[in-house]
Design a protein around this motif. Structure first.
Motif, PDB file in Angstrom:
ATOM      1  N   ASP A  31       5.390  13.155  -6.747  1.00 42.52           N
ATOM      2  CA  ASP A  31       6.223  12.014  -5.919  1.00 42.52           C
ATOM      3  C   ASP A  31       6.452  11.905  -4.809  1.00 42.52           C
ATOM      4  N   LEU A  32       4.987  11.775  -4.163  1.00 45.03           N
ATOM      5  CA  LEU A  32       4.221  11.275  -3.246  1.00 45.03           C
ATOM      6  C   LEU A  32       3.548  10.407  -2.882  1.00 45.03           C
ATOM      7  N   PRO A  33       3.877   9.603  -3.094  1.00 39.42           N
ATOM      8  CA  PRO A  33       2.742   8.728  -2.597  1.00 39.42           C
ATOM      9  C   PRO A  33       1.833   8.769  -2.718  1.00 39.42           C
ATOM     10  N   PRO A  34       0.469   8.115  -2.987  1.00 34.09           N
ATOM     11  CA  PRO A  34      -1.259   8.511  -2.196  1.00 34.09           C
ATOM     12  C   PRO A  34      -1.103   8.987  -1.050  1.00 34.09           C
ATOM     13  N   ALA A  35      -2.429   9.460  -0.930  1.00 34.55           N
ATOM     14  CA  ALA A  35      -2.625   9.132   0.707  1.00 34.55           C
ATOM     15  C   ALA A  35      -3.670   8.480   0.431  1.00 34.55           C
ATOM     16  N   PRO A  36      -3.605   7.183   1.698  1.00 35.94           N
ATOM     17  CA  PRO A  36      -5.210   6.281   1.213  1.00 35.94           C
ATOM     18  C   PRO A  36      -6.477   6.289   1.434  1.00 35.94           C
ATOM     19  N   PRO A  37      -6.835   5.749   1.267  1.00 39.73           N
ATOM     20  CA  PRO A  37      -8.898   5.881   1.169  1.00 39.73           C
ATOM     21  C   PRO A  37      -9.475   6.314   2.528  1.00 39.73           C
ATOM     22  N   THR A  38     -10.175   6.592   2.634  1.00 35.57           N
ATOM     23  CA  THR A  38     -11.150   6.755   4.071  1.00 35.57           C
ATOM     24  C   THR A  38     -11.795   6.713   4.171  1.00 35.57           C
ATOM     25  N   THR A  39     -12.769   5.479   3.438  1.00 32.21           N
ATOM     26  CA  THR A  39     -13.890   5.102   3.520  1.00 32.21           C
ATOM     27  C   THR A  39     -13.998   3.422   5.009  1.00 32.21           C
ATOM     28  N   PRO A  40     -14.257   3.182   5.753  1.00 27.20           N
ATOM     29  CA  PRO A  40     -14.386   2.431   6.249  1.00 27.20           C
ATOM     30  C   PRO A  40     -14.304   0.902   5.939  1.00 27.20           C
ATOM     31  N   CYS A  41     -13.766  -0.457   6.172  1.00 26.95           N
ATOM     32  CA  CYS A  41     -13.640  -1.239   5.838  1.00 26.95           C
ATOM     33  C   CYS A  41     -13.088  -1.614   4.957  1.00 26.95           C
ATOM     34  N   THR A  42     -12.720  -0.374   4.333  1.00 25.90           N
ATOM     35  CA  THR A  42     -11.225  -0.528   2.939  1.00 25.90           C
ATOM     36  C   THR A  42      -9.817  -1.155   2.938  1.00 25.90           C
TER      37      THR A  42
END
Length: 90
Positions: A31-42
């Motif tokens: 039910d929780l939204p996914p964590a955002p990516p961690t790659t710089p400049c995304t």
């Protein structure tokens, strides 16, 4: 003798072994939204605005602008709570 059912009061079970009580209070991780990516400049979108992940000295932060065009920095957790996607919503 009157029972709770007869009196019309709603009594919920507090027995931890009761499967119905556990199902009603359990929070699914899906039910929780996914964590955002961690790659710089995304680049991701949130509430119709783009945000780019900057990683410099200190903690990484998601940079974008607010509705008035002022710079806005969000943490990954703030972005997760707001909701995000790789595509701009129509």
């Amino acid at each position: 003798m009157s029972t709770d059912h007869d009196s019309g009061t709603d009594v919920s079970s507090t027995d931890p072994t009761d499967p119905h009580a556990a199902a009603a209070t359990a929070v699914s991780t899906s039910d929780l939204p996914p964590a955002p990516p961690t790659t710089p400049c995304t680049v991701v979108w949130s509430r119709g605005r783009p945000y780019v992940l900057e990683s410099g000295a200190g903690r990484p932060r998601w940079m974008g602008v607010d509705q008035h065009g002022r710079p806005q920095a969000l943490t990954g957790e703030e972005l997760r709570r707001r909701g995000w996607s790789y595509r701009r919503s129509s």
